[in-house]
Design a protein around this motif. Structure first.
Motif, PDB file in Angstrom:
ATOM      1  N   SER A 144       0.873  -1.169   0.000  1.00 53.31           N
ATOM      2  CA  SER A 144       0.000   0.000   0.000  1.00 53.31           C
ATOM      3  C   SER A 144       0.907   1.215   0.000  1.00 53.31           C
ATOM      4  O   SER A 144       2.122   1.084   0.161  1.00 53.31           O
ATOM      5  CB  SER A 144      -0.914  -0.011   1.245  1.00 53.31           C
ATOM      6  N   PRO A 145       0.370   2.434  -0.178  1.00 55.62           N
ATOM      7  CA  PRO A 145       1.248   3.611  -0.139  1.00 55.62           C
ATOM      8  C   PRO A 145       2.045   3.715   1.156  1.00 55.62           C
ATOM      9  O   PRO A 145       3.132   4.299   1.174  1.00 55.62           O
ATOM     10  CB  PRO A 145       0.266   4.778  -0.293  1.00 55.62           C
ATOM     11  N   GLU A 146       1.521   3.137   2.234  1.00 53.64           N
ATOM     12  CA  GLU A 146       2.191   3.246   3.528  1.00 53.64           C
ATOM     13  C   GLU A 146       3.098   2.048   3.850  1.00 53.64           C
ATOM     14  O   GLU A 146       4.081   2.196   4.577  1.00 53.64           O
ATOM     15  CB  GLU A 146       1.157   3.374   4.665  1.00 53.64           C
ATOM     16  N   LEU A 147       2.774   0.876   3.333  1.00 54.90           N
ATOM     17  CA  LEU A 147       3.429  -0.347   3.798  1.00 54.90           C
ATOM     18  C   LEU A 147       4.246  -1.014   2.696  1.00 54.90           C
ATOM     19  O   LEU A 147       3.755  -1.242   1.597  1.00 54.90           O
ATOM     20  CB  LEU A 147       2.382  -1.341   4.305  1.00 54.90           C
ATOM     21  N   TYR A 186       6.430   0.741   7.720  1.00 52.96           N
ATOM     22  CA  TYR A 186       5.220   1.543   7.551  1.00 52.96           C
ATOM     23  C   TYR A 186       5.596   3.023   7.639  1.00 52.96           C
ATOM     24  O   TYR A 186       6.234   3.449   8.603  1.00 52.96           O
ATOM     25  CB  TYR A 186       4.196   1.202   8.637  1.00 52.96           C
ATOM     26  N   GLU A 187       5.204   3.794   6.624  1.00 57.51           N
ATOM     27  CA  GLU A 187       5.511   5.230   6.603  1.00 57.51           C
ATOM     28  C   GLU A 187       4.231   6.036   6.426  1.00 57.51           C
ATOM     29  O   GLU A 187       3.454   5.782   5.492  1.00 57.51           O
ATOM     30  CB  GLU A 187       6.490   5.557   5.479  1.00 57.51           C
ATOM     31  N   VAL A 188       4.013   7.012   7.309  1.00 53.93           N
ATOM     32  CA  VAL A 188       2.832   7.877   7.250  1.00 53.93           C
ATOM     33  C   VAL A 188       2.936   8.770   6.022  1.00 53.93           C
ATOM     34  O   VAL A 188       3.977   9.391   5.761  1.00 53.93           O
ATOM     35  CB  VAL A 188       2.719   8.734   8.528  1.00 53.93           C
ATOM     36  N   TRP A 193       2.138  13.781  10.891  1.00 54.96           N
ATOM     37  CA  TRP A 193       3.175  12.747  11.027  1.00 54.96           C
ATOM     38  C   TRP A 193       3.751  12.314   9.679  1.00 54.96           C
ATOM     39  O   TRP A 193       4.448  11.305   9.593  1.00 54.96           O
ATOM     40  CB  TRP A 193       2.604  11.538  11.754  1.00 54.96           C
ATOM     41  N   LYS A 194       3.464  13.080   8.628  1.00 56.19           N
ATOM     42  CA  LYS A 194       3.977  12.708   7.316  1.00 56.19           C
ATOM     43  C   LYS A 194       5.510  12.619   7.333  1.00 56.19           C
ATOM     44  O   LYS A 194       6.185  13.489   7.856  1.00 56.19           O
ATOM     45  CB  LYS A 194       3.538  13.737   6.273  1.00 56.19           C
ATOM     46  N   GLY A 195       6.032  11.540   6.750  1.00 54.06           N
ATOM     47  CA  GLY A 195       7.476  11.330   6.716  1.00 54.06           C
ATOM     48  C   GLY A 195       8.009  10.475   7.839  1.00 54.06           C
ATOM     49  O   GLY A 195       9.186  10.112   7.846  1.00 54.06           O
ATOM     50  N   PHE A 196       7.143  10.142   8.810  1.00 58.27           N
ATOM     51  CA  PHE A 196       7.565   9.295   9.917  1.00 58.27           C
ATOM     52  C   PHE A 196       7.372   7.835   9.524  1.00 58.27           C
ATOM     53  O   PHE A 196       6.316   7.431   9.025  1.00 58.27           O
ATOM     54  CB  PHE A 196       6.747   9.591  11.178  1.00 58.27           C
ATOM     55  N   GLY A 197       8.407   7.030   9.741  1.00 58.66           N
ATOM     56  CA  GLY A 197       8.337   5.616   9.410  1.00 58.66           C
ATOM     57  C   GLY A 197       8.809   4.752  10.558  1.00 58.66           C
ATOM     58  O   GLY A 197       9.671   5.146  11.349  1.00 58.66           O
ATOM     59  N   TYR A 230      12.343   6.272  11.652  1.00 58.73           N
ATOM     60  CA  TYR A 230      12.977   7.418  11.001  1.00 58.73           C
ATOM     61  C   TYR A 230      11.951   8.514  10.780  1.00 58.73           C
ATOM     62  O   TYR A 230      10.731   8.298  10.846  1.00 58.73           O
ATOM     63  CB  TYR A 230      13.625   7.009   9.670  1.00 58.73           C
ATOM     64  N   TYR A 231      12.477   9.711  10.483  1.00 57.65           N
ATOM     65  CA  TYR A 231      11.620  10.834  10.134  1.00 57.65           C
ATOM     66  C   TYR A 231      12.279  11.590   8.996  1.00 57.65           C
ATOM     67  O   TYR A 231      13.455  11.984   9.094  1.00 57.65           O
ATOM     68  CB  TYR A 231      11.408  11.759  11.339  1.00 57.65           C
TER      69      TYR A 231
END
Length: 276
Positions: A144-147, A186-188, A193-197, A230-231
């Motif tokens: 998915s876009p996040e995972l 997983y990345e938001v 929280w965009k960019g946080f993984g 990470y961020y």
């Protein structure tokens, strides 16, 4: 490119190597100069856009160097390791390229492989010949876009095929038959929280021979867990990695029953990256 379905690759690598080793006690000297060409060739057949079938063959070259080599044969460095490898497999790109699956069978024959000397603890010798064959399965994709995930499994049967000291058919030291890993991240993608993984995974290694003499001594199988966070903000990235989260005790390799190297305990690493 031979046609829309067929592609071929032919290449070679040239190694020029010089090494000079001196040891005062015991007094010894070993010099070597090598020039070797390692050709390789491959062929790909793509019957449909998302599926590729391939095969390749190649050779390898690696000098055997170090104090062990000079100590075992003073003034006569061990011959370089050479090899021939063959692979056949398939790659599939599914869901518009978001999931890549690979399956491959391989065989590698190597000569003059450096391995611990069973009769001289702490020293090495070059095994006459060894063979490693098996298969490998991998999967990586953006579910998915996040995972996104990355998984792999390797089965390898590595044995001695010719030697004056080691028994023919003896399993090669420190090579497991089964090994694999799984990692998920997983990345938001939006909001504050965009960019946080954040991610985690496991890696497993089966039991493997712990010495070259075929005594039956084996290193136990193990499973270790890792994590990361990470961020990312514009061209900045802050990262934190934790290896072996649960501080699992395991043994990475050995020379013999008296010399065993433990794996790394829990390790925490931070990073800061700027991209220009």
């Amino acid at each position: 490119v031979l046609s829309p379905e067929w592609k071929a690759l032919v290449a070679t690598r040239l190694d020029i190597f010089e090494d000079s080793f001196r040891e005062r006690i015991p007094r010894s000297q070993a010099d070597q100069s090598r020039v070797a060409a390692s050709p390789r060739a491959g062929l790909i057949y793509q019957p449909i856009p998302w599926l590729s079938l391939y095969t390749n063959a190649g050779t390898s070259f690696r000098p055997n160097i170090g104090p062990d080599a000079a100590a075992v044969s003073p003034g006569k460095p061990l011959k370089p390791e050479t090899g021939q490898g063959y692979e056949i497999g398939a790659k599939a790109e599914l869901f518009g390229g978001n999931l890549l699956l690979t399956a491959a069978a391989f065989r590698v024959d190597r000569q003059n492989v450096l391995t611990p000397d069973p009769n001289n603890s702490g020293f090495s010798l070059a095994a006459g010949a060894v063979r490693s064959q098996g298969f490998e399965l991998t999967a990586q994709g953006q579910l998915s876009p996040e995972l996104k995930i990355l998984a792999g499994y390797v089965y390898a049967d590595a044995v001695v095929t010719k030697d004056n000291v080691l028994p023919v058919g003896a399993p090669l030291i420190n090579v497991p038959r089964h090994s694999g890993s799984l990692l998920a991240v997983y990345e938001v993608q939006g909001g504050d929280w965009k960019g946080f993984g954040i991610g985690g995974g496991v890696r497993g290694v089966g039991e493997r021979p712990g010495d070259a003499a075929g005594s039956g001594f084996v290193l136990p199988a193990y499973i270790a867990a890792d994590a990361l966070a990470y961020y990312r903000y514009e061209n900045l990235r802050f990262g934190l990695n934790i290896e072996n989260i649960f501080n699992t005790v395991y043994y990475e390799s050995s020379l013999n029953v008296f010399r065993v190297y433990p794996g790394s305990p829990r390790r925490i690493t931070g990073s800061f990256t700027v991209r220009f």
